[in-house]
Motif scaffolding. Structure first.
Motif, PDB file in Angstrom:
ATOM      1  N   ARG A  74      13.676  -3.245  11.805  1.00  0.00           N
ATOM      2  CA  ARG A  74      13.482  -4.441  10.852  1.00  0.00           C
ATOM      3  C   ARG A  74      12.271  -4.768  10.332  1.00  0.00           C
ATOM      4  NH1 ARG A  74      14.998 -10.627  12.755  1.00  0.00           N
ATOM      5  NH2 ARG A  74      14.261 -11.837  10.682  1.00  0.00           N
ATOM      6  N   TYR A  75      11.078  -4.202  11.117  1.00  0.00           N
ATOM      7  CA  TYR A  75       9.926  -4.603  10.679  1.00  0.00           C
ATOM      8  C   TYR A  75       9.088  -3.367  10.250  1.00  0.00           C
ATOM      9  CZ  TYR A  75      11.086  -8.826  13.447  1.00  0.00           C
ATOM     10  OH  TYR A  75      11.666 -10.036  13.637  1.00  0.00           O
ATOM     11  N   SER A  88       9.324   1.132   8.822  1.00  0.00           N
ATOM     12  CA  SER A  88       9.988   2.312   8.594  1.00  0.00           C
ATOM     13  C   SER A  88       9.131   3.304   7.878  1.00  0.00           C
ATOM     14  CB  SER A  88      11.101   1.790   7.459  1.00  0.00           C
ATOM     15  OG  SER A  88      10.609   1.222   6.327  1.00  0.00           O
ATOM     16  N   ALA A 108      13.546  -5.605  -0.390  1.00  0.00           N
ATOM     17  CA  ALA A 108      12.148  -6.059  -0.147  1.00  0.00           C
ATOM     18  C   ALA A 108      11.807  -7.202  -1.191  1.00  0.00           C
ATOM     19  CB  ALA A 108      11.326  -5.082  -0.148  1.00  0.00           C
ATOM     20  N   LYS A 140       9.239 -10.304  -0.662  1.00  0.00           N
ATOM     21  CA  LYS A 140       8.789 -10.119   0.690  1.00  0.00           C
ATOM     22  C   LYS A 140       7.341  -9.767   0.532  1.00  0.00           C
ATOM     23  CE  LYS A 140      13.166  -9.306   2.989  1.00  0.00           C
ATOM     24  NZ  LYS A 140      13.316 -10.603   3.865  1.00  0.00           N
ATOM     25  N   ILE A 188       5.033  -6.795   1.831  1.00  0.00           N
ATOM     26  CA  ILE A 188       5.082  -5.413   2.500  1.00  0.00           C
ATOM     27  C   ILE A 188       3.749  -4.935   2.484  1.00  0.00           C
ATOM     28  CG2 ILE A 188       6.103  -3.197   1.985  1.00  0.00           C
ATOM     29  CD1 ILE A 188       7.994  -5.291   2.256  1.00  0.00           C
ATOM     30  N   ASP A 204       5.979  -8.926   6.160  1.00  0.00           N
ATOM     31  CA  ASP A 204       7.452  -9.056   6.668  1.00  0.00           C
ATOM     32  C   ASP A 204       7.807  -7.689   7.225  1.00  0.00           C
ATOM     33  OD1 ASP A 204       8.048 -11.919   5.971  1.00  0.00           O
ATOM     34  OD2 ASP A 204       8.019 -11.052   3.693  1.00  0.00           O
ATOM     35  N   HIS A 205       7.277  -6.663   6.378  1.00  0.00           N
ATOM     36  CA  HIS A 205       7.819  -5.158   6.846  1.00  0.00           C
ATOM     37  C   HIS A 205       6.548  -4.322   6.530  1.00  0.00           C
ATOM     38  CE1 HIS A 205      10.697  -2.591   7.494  1.00  0.00           C
ATOM     39  NE2 HIS A 205      10.343  -1.530   6.821  1.00  0.00           N
TER      40      HIS A 205
END
Length: 421
Positions: free
Chosen positions: A157-158, A160, A171, A174, A176, A313-314
């Motif tokens: 989720r966080y 990749s 995304a 969000k 990133i 967020d990611h």
């Protein structure tokens, strides 16, 4: 159990090109995989290809099937250099090539490949099995994605890898963080920013290396001094683009040195105006730890000896790929133990054959034997005819399909051209 002479694992540019050449040589074969799967499902819509148009052709055994031919048939304006080539257009071109020269494909995954009694047994994802005299692995880079150890423990989720996209709509809006400084990182940064994401690019390099826009009209002296080639401009690029067999003749140490120093992190000319001044970039920055705190991923980074934190967020690791044939889980342990060398790099003959007779590797996984050109579509023009000649030659030398007639099962007609069997 079904039988065929040659099974091609991978239904992308290399698989299509090889299938076209085998079909022209009347070699019965099956091509296995979802057509253009990685390009359709694991690359973001709106992406542009890094290669120039003239270097983005699939390779056919006859004229009339280049990207330029496709553009002409569709009534589109073509330019060999300096033309933006959308992902969607390239996929459509590849599927057009398939429809003309390859035909139907067995849209299944390969679950296991074993080498038994001088031939290969393939277990397929739909429960069927297939026996083949030859197997060609024609897969892309996805299985070789390299994620830094510091990011590997984070939940999906966080975190990749850039190899996994795909539609980026998730995304939108969000924060990133992208770790990396090459084409993949820069391309994702541009697309994410343009759809409304807040993007922060973290890279170890001191600056972005931008490729200049190609000069479409140059004088003869300029072209002689620095000719255009599939991988770029200059005589070194010509050698690496057009003479992979010379690269193959080098010793292992020299090959490795060239691979490490060739075509490093850089950005295409058409990305510069979409990134510079629009995306936040932290240069000469290392990520030293990562953790999830309050539903956010928090990176501890070091720049100029000072530590700070970056929250998002990611986080996407656009950190490239490392060839390791052991990541192909469908290969039996016996095959892997035989063909793997030097950390999982397959050592290949001049015909792209591994140490297991009848098993070939083409595409990116063959780059350490034939050079960086194999990481690009352009390399298919070398690999496809070479492997097809070798397979057709061995078939004519006596290992014919008739030898299978006493085996269990029946000859499976090649879906790409059943009329020639």
């Amino acid at each position: 159990m079904s039988l065929t002479d040659t099974a091609i694992i991978g239904a992308g540019p290399y698989g299509f090109s090889l299938s076209a050449h085998l079909r022209a040589a009347s070699v019965p074969h099956q091509i296995l995989g979802q057509p253009m799967d990685a390009w359709i499902n694991y690359m973001p819509p709106g992406m542009l290809l890094r290669s120039e148009a003239f270097a983005s052709n699939l390779h056919a055994p006859q004229r009339g099937f280049t990207l330029e031919d496709y553009y002409r048939e569709k009534g589109m304006r073509y330019q060999p250099m300096g033309m933006e080539l959308p992902l969607e257009t390239f996929v459509d071109y590849a599927l057009w090539f398939q429809s003309k020269l390859v035909g139907d494909i067995q849209a299944v995954d390969v679950a296991k490949v074993r080498y038994i009694g001088g031939h290969f047994q393939l277990a397929l994802s739909d429960g069927r099995s297939l026996n083949a005299r030859k197997v060609v692995i024609a897969l892309g880079l996805k299985d070789f994605a390299q994620t830094p150890a510091v990011l590997q423990g984070l939940p999906e989720r966080y975190a990749s890898h850039s190899a996994l996209y795909g539609d980026l709509a998730w995304a939108r809006g969000k924060d990133i963080v992208i770790v990396g400084g090459g084409q993949s990182a820069l391309g994702l940064a541009a697309l994410l920013h343009e759809q409304g994401s807040s993007v922060h690019l973290i890279m170890r390099e001191a600056d972005v290396i931008w490729h200049p826009r190609p000069q479409t009209s140059r004088g003869i002296l300029s072209r002689l001094a620095r000719p255009d080639a599939g991988l770029g401009r200059g005589w070194r690029s010509v050698l690496l683009s057009d003479y992979p067999q010379l690269f193959h003749m080098l010793d292992h140490r020299r090959r490795k040195q060239i691979m490490e120093k060739s075509f490093g992190a850089s950005g295409a000319w058409w990305l510069r105006d979409r990134v510079v001044g629009k995306v936040k970039i932290s240069f000469e920055t290392e990520v030293c730890s990562a953790a999830v705190e309050n539903d956010r991923v928090v990176l501890r980074v070091i720049r100029e000896g000072r530590e700070s934190s970056v929250a998002a967020d990611h986080v996407i690791a656009a950190t490239g790929f490392t060839t390791d044939i052991r990541q192909h889980k469908f290969l039996s342990k016996e095959i892997l133990d035989t063909i793997s060398a030097d950390g999982g790099l397959p050592e290949l003959t001049s015909n792209f054959e591994t140490k297991v007779r009848g098993l070939y590797v083409i595409g990116p996984a063959s780059a350490h034997s034939f050079g960086p050109v194999m990481r690009f579509v352009y390399g298919a023009r070398h690999a496809a005819p070479c492997v097809a000649r070798h397979i057709a030659g061995s078939l004519q030398a006596g290992a014919t399909a008739d030898a299978w007639s006493s085996a269990e099962g029946r000859i499976l007609e090649r879906t790409s051209d059943s009329s020639i069997l």
